[in-house]
Scaffold this motif. Structure first.
Motif, short mmCIF file in Angstrom:
data_model
loop_
_atom_site.label_atom_id
_atom_site.label_comp_id
_atom_site.label_asym_id
_atom_site.label_seq_id
_atom_site.Cartn_x
_atom_site.Cartn_y
_atom_site.Cartn_z
N PRO A 71 0.94 -1.05 -0.02
CA PRO A 71 -0.08 0.08 0.07
C PRO A 71 0.92 1.23 0.06
O PRO A 71 1.85 1.22 0.65
CB PRO A 71 -0.57 -0.02 1.33
N ILE A 72 0.51 2.27 -0.54
CA ILE A 72 1.04 3.67 -0.82
C ILE A 72 0.07 4.49 -0.20
O ILE A 72 -1.01 4.87 -0.56
CB ILE A 72 1.57 3.85 -2.21
N GLU A 73 1.04 5.19 0.74
CA GLU A 73 0.16 6.19 1.50
C GLU A 73 0.61 7.85 0.68
O GLU A 73 1.52 8.11 0.62
CB GLU A 73 0.19 6.70 2.89
N VAL A 74 -0.37 8.81 0.23
CA VAL A 74 -0.25 9.94 -0.27
C VAL A 74 -0.60 11.21 0.64
O VAL A 74 -1.94 11.18 0.83
CB VAL A 74 -0.95 10.03 -1.72
N TYR B 236 -3.67 11.73 -9.15
CA TYR B 236 -3.46 10.97 -10.75
C TYR B 236 -2.25 10.16 -10.73
O TYR B 236 -1.14 10.53 -10.04
CB TYR B 236 -3.54 12.09 -11.68
N VAL B 237 -2.17 9.08 -11.40
CA VAL B 237 -0.86 8.35 -11.38
C VAL B 237 -0.52 8.35 -12.81
O VAL B 237 -1.46 8.29 -13.90
CB VAL B 237 -1.52 7.00 -11.05
N THR C 96 4.93 8.60 -11.72
CA THR C 96 4.73 9.88 -10.99
C THR C 96 3.32 10.09 -10.68
O THR C 96 2.31 9.86 -11.10
CB THR C 96 5.20 10.89 -12.24
N ILE C 97 3.14 10.61 -9.34
CA ILE C 97 1.97 11.05 -8.68
C ILE C 97 2.00 12.27 -8.70
O ILE C 97 2.64 13.17 -8.17
CB ILE C 97 1.97 10.30 -7.33
#
Length: 571
Positions: A472-475, A494-495, A552-553
């Motif tokens: 999991p990735i937390e932004v 957006y990814v 890129t996020i």
């Protein structure tokens, strides 16, 4: 059954979909059980929910010079003009029609709001209203046909054989006696009194009657009616002063007496004189236009342009008052080119439901700061839509001579449509230069929506910045209200895959969150990304797949407003 028999669809898949339907039936108690009579069919609580939904869904698309919100102390006289002001337009047609116990029109909602305001010493609040369209009878009676109209009443259904013939100066819903098995034809000549674009006003005397209208022998197709049984049909070309056209109006009655009408009007005369007067005299003007259940419904494609006469109404009213607001009703985008530069403020209402008029009033006067965001991209032209070349049947294929089945007749051939756009729809197309090689840009991008305040985004961080595709990735980012009033914005994540192995959109929305903030307030929020956030559908694997590499996020509040970005590596 053939798909199940040859293994393309499993019975397990069918069972899963049936269970979904059954769950919904049980959730809403629609399985034949005795209804709960203690549940109110008209409750104030439900009414408040309808109001809140309408308030939050309205999208502010344009607000030049910050003319919105209106100040009640300075808006002594408000002119409300347009066909969608009253009665209430709650939803589209077909299965969208809902009969409600209450329906607040824009006219009613705004008038109730402004009349509730305390009058200032030099400001007695007044709401003026006009539909903006000319009186039908006035158009019929004012039309001059050279040498009058020749009327033929046939006993046959196909305009042949013996007829009773007479001449009349006008056709203004006069009672005409006929038979259900007969037909009526009017022919004549119209000479343009001035250069201009002209419309034919055609009225069916009874709902079951049918008609056809011709100019110089060319049949003109009826657009959507402006009212029950009433059509404004644009003539196929502009006319110069003194130019003459031949008119034919064929009519198939469904009763022994009919009340048809026919007139010709210059587009410059379409806006009523009262509408022009109140627009000039008011402190602000609200134009209520768009679609309704008769012009937008299932079973047929509505036009990209607004219903007949509305472009002319907007173009003529907007220049008369610098404080003009346009409120559009409809399920999607419309052709704004005829008037977008003339309208300083634009609200898109969608279909606002039973409390729509009250919600519009709250937004107009700043009780509700608009917070709606576009769930689609609004193109400038229909030709700019990525489906333009494949939405309708291709030339030379069955069904290509018509735009929708109901226009082609019940025996129309089955249309063959080749869907060529793939996954590059909406913002995925406009934001992808490898596909959008012409660099076509939308008028208003996906996720867009203005506010009466301003917001800033900063401190974008990822945890972790290097991860396995299943991690999991937390932004995390901070949203700040930099304006002077409370409001809400939608943080959008957006990814973008930097070097994709398959064709992919440049950016894809993967997370979002609405944030309400007081003036000067900031809040740090955290959104989560998972494996599916980076995956694409692999045809060879018949599954979702993630390729290792760099991504890129991006973060911002629309597909074209992404001020923050940070890189991520997936192993």
């Amino acid at each position: 059954q053939p798909a199940i028999a040859d293994g393309r669809v499993s019975t397990a898949t069918i069972d899963d979909h049936v269970r979904r339907i059954l769950r919904l039936i049980l959730r809403f108690n629609m399985n034949g059980r005795t209804p709960d009579d203690s549940v109110s069919l008209f409750s104030e609580a439900d009414d408040q929910v309808a109001l809140e939904v309408a308030r939050e869904s309205i999208v502010l698309l344009k607000n030049d010079r910050n003319i919105l919100p209106l100040d009640p102390a300075r808006t002594c006289t408000l002119a409300i003009i347009g066909p969608n002001a009253s009665p209430a337009v709650m939803g589209g047609g077909g299965s969208a029609i809902v009969t409600t116990h209450k329906s607040v029109s824009i006219l009613e909602g705004v008038a109730d709001f402004i009349h509730a305001e305390k009058d200032e010493p030099n400001c007695a609040h007044t709401v003026l209203y006009d539909s903006g369209l000319p009186d039908r009878d006035e158009v019929f009676n004012a039309t001059h046909f050279d040498h009058g109209l020749t009327q033929q009443v046939f006993t046959s259904r196909n305009f042949t054989g013996h007829s009773q013939q007479s001449t009349r100066s006008t056709l203004a819903e006069d009672r005409i006696v006929t038979t259900r098995s007969g037909s009526i034809r009017w022919t004549g000549q119209f000479t343009a009194p001035a250069d201009g674009t002209y419309y034919a006003l055609v009225h069916d005397g009874r709902p079951a009657d049918r008609h056809a209208f011709y100019i110089d022998g060319q049949p003109l197709r009826d657009p959507a009616p402006v009212d029950a049984g009433t059509w404004y049909i644009p003539l196929p070309r502009t006319l110069t002063r003194g130019q003459t056209v031949q008119i034919r109006f064929d009519y198939l009655p469904n009763d022994a007496e009919v009340f048809p009408g026919l007139g010709i009007i210059d587009a410059d005369d379409i806006v009523s004189s009262r509408a022009r007067r109140i627009a000039r005299s008011a402190d602000a003007v609200l134009i209520a236009a768009g679609f309704d259940k008769t012009s937008e419904h299932e079973g047929a494609d509505r036009t990209f342009g607004l219903p007949p006469l509305q472009n002319e109404l907007i173009r003529n009213i907007a220049p008369l008052n610098p404080h003009t607001i346009l409120a559009l009703t409809g399920g999607g985008n419309v052709d704004m080119n005829p008037w977008i530069d003339r309208v300083p403020a634009l609200l898109h209402l969608w279909y606002p439901g039973e409390e729509g008029g009250a919600a519009v009033a709250d937004v107009l006067f700043g009780v509700q700061n608009p917070e709606g965001k576009l769930p689609v991209s609004f193109e400038k032209r229909w030709e700019d839509n990525p489906t333009y070349h494949s939405y309708y049947p291709q030339p030379g294929t069955p069904g290509s001579d018509c735009l929708s089945g109901d226009w082609c007749g019940e025996h129309a051939p089955t249309a063959q449509v080749h869907y060529s756009e793939g996954i590059f729809l909406g913002y995925r197309y406009y934001a992808s230069p490898t596909v959008n090689t012409a660099n076509v840009q939308p008028r208003f991008p996906f996720g867009f929506g203005l506010s009466y305040t301003t917001f800033a985004f900063d401190n974008l961080e990822l945890s972790p910045t290097t991860a396995h595709q299943d991690d999991p990735i937390e932004v995390t980012l901070t949203v700040r209200n930099t304006g002077k009033v409370a409001g809400a914005d939608v943080a959008q994540i957006y990814v973008s895959e930097q070097n994709p192995k398959v064709p992919r959109p440049r950016i894809e929305l993967k997370a979002f969150q609405k944030v309400r903030l007081a003036p000067g307030e900031s809040r740090t929020i955290t959104l989560s990304l998972n494996r599916r956030s980076f995956a694409y559908w692999s045809e060879p694997d018949h599954d979702w797949k993630v390729d290792a590499g760099r991504f890129t996020i991006y973060a911002g509040d629309s597909s074209e407003s992404l001020p923050l970005h940070v890189d991520l590596t997936l192993n």
